[in-house]
Design a protein around this motif. Structure first.
Motif, PDB file in Angstrom:
ATOM      1  N   MET A  29       0.861  -1.179   0.000  1.00 49.63           N
ATOM      2  CA  MET A  29       0.000   0.000   0.000  1.00 49.63           C
ATOM      3  C   MET A  29       0.899   1.231   0.000  1.00 49.63           C
ATOM      4  O   MET A  29       2.018   1.165   0.484  1.00 49.63           O
ATOM      5  CB  MET A  29      -0.895   0.040   1.244  1.00 49.63           C
ATOM      6  N   SER A  30       0.371   2.345  -0.532  1.00 50.45           N
ATOM      7  CA  SER A  30       1.158   3.580  -0.520  1.00 50.45           C
ATOM      8  C   SER A  30       0.834   4.386   0.748  1.00 50.45           C
ATOM      9  O   SER A  30      -0.210   4.176   1.376  1.00 50.45           O
ATOM     10  CB  SER A  30       0.877   4.420  -1.755  1.00 50.45           C
ATOM     11  N   TYR A  31       1.728   5.283   1.084  1.00 53.44           N
ATOM     12  CA  TYR A  31       1.548   6.130   2.264  1.00 53.44           C
ATOM     13  C   TYR A  31       0.233   6.908   2.176  1.00 53.44           C
ATOM     14  O   TYR A  31      -0.542   6.958   3.130  1.00 53.44           O
ATOM     15  CB  TYR A  31       2.715   7.110   2.386  1.00 53.44           C
ATOM     16  N   GLY A  32       0.009   7.512   1.013  1.00 54.92           N
ATOM     17  CA  GLY A  32      -1.183   8.330   0.848  1.00 54.92           C
ATOM     18  C   GLY A  32      -2.458   7.511   0.873  1.00 54.92           C
ATOM     19  O   GLY A  32      -3.471   7.919   1.449  1.00 54.92           O
ATOM     20  N   GLN A  33      -2.409   6.363   0.243  1.00 51.54           N
ATOM     21  CA  GLN A  33      -3.567   5.472   0.204  1.00 51.54           C
ATOM     22  C   GLN A  33      -3.956   5.061   1.623  1.00 51.54           C
ATOM     23  O   GLN A  33      -5.116   5.082   2.005  1.00 51.54           O
ATOM     24  CB  GLN A  33      -3.186   4.237  -0.615  1.00 51.54           C
ATOM     25  N   LEU A  34      -2.949   4.733   2.396  1.00 48.71           N
ATOM     26  CA  LEU A  34      -3.126   4.346   3.794  1.00 48.71           C
ATOM     27  C   LEU A  34      -3.727   5.502   4.582  1.00 48.71           C
ATOM     28  O   LEU A  34      -4.702   5.339   5.327  1.00 48.71           O
ATOM     29  CB  LEU A  34      -1.746   4.015   4.356  1.00 48.71           C
ATOM     30  N   ALA A  35      -3.179   6.684   4.373  1.00 48.50           N
ATOM     31  CA  ALA A  35      -3.628   7.864   5.109  1.00 48.50           C
ATOM     32  C   ALA A  35      -5.094   8.179   4.815  1.00 48.50           C
ATOM     33  O   ALA A  35      -5.841   8.576   5.707  1.00 48.50           O
ATOM     34  CB  ALA A  35      -2.755   9.062   4.759  1.00 48.50           C
TER      35      ALA A  35
END
Length: 141
Positions: A29-35
């Motif tokens: 998962m990407s940082y932004g997606q997670l956020a």
DNA sequence: GTTGTGACATCGC
DNA sequence: CGCGATGCCACAA
């Protein structure tokens, strides 16, 4: 560049870690997606949240407990974000051991290895799962 | 009190 | 598609 912290850094990090623990082996998962799965804490405007939260996720990973598969979090371009004192080599190796394939440009195909929790799983935890992907004021931090 | 520096994403060229 | 600018903060030394 805004590098501010969330109102309750520990609590925020806990939520991040909870999601990261759910990422299956061999997926990322990407940082932004997670956020974007975590609602903006009270007092944080949605647009500010969009701008700041990916960094908060990164900070959470930097201090993550040992039981968190931190290697499964990469950036939105499908590449590993380097951190001081810890080369991308180790993270790449860990992911490759899980079956993740990197292309010639050191990138992971997110459409293939990217992962997203089930909507029901997110709902149970008060996380976001709206189609429009817009962060909302929803949680009491 | 200052300085250096961070696990990012997005947008415009 | 790649590269650069933008965001304008917190905290350790």
């Amino acid at each position: 560049m805004p590098y501010s912290n969330p109102p309750e850094p520990r609590q925020y990090a806990d939520r991040v870690c909870e999601i990261v623990r759910a990422i299956p082996s061999g997926r990322v998962m990407s940082y932004g997606q997670l956020a974007r799965l975590i609602p903006p804490p009270v007092g944080v405007e949605p647009d500010s949240y969009l701008r700041l939260s990916p960094r908060w996720v990164g900070a959470a990973m930097a201090n993550a407990p040992d039981d968190v598969p931190w290697q499964r979090v990469i950036n939105s371009q499908g590449k590993i974000s380097s951190r001081p004192g810890f080369g991308v080599v180790v993270q790449r190796k860990l992911l490759e051991q899980e079956g993740v394939v990197f292309d010639a440009r050191e990138r992971v195909d997110l459409s293939r290895y990217g992962w997203q929790p089930e909507a029901a799983w997110l709902r149970e935890r008060g996380l976001l799962a709206w189609e429009d992907d817009t962060p909302r004021q929803a949680t009491l931090f």
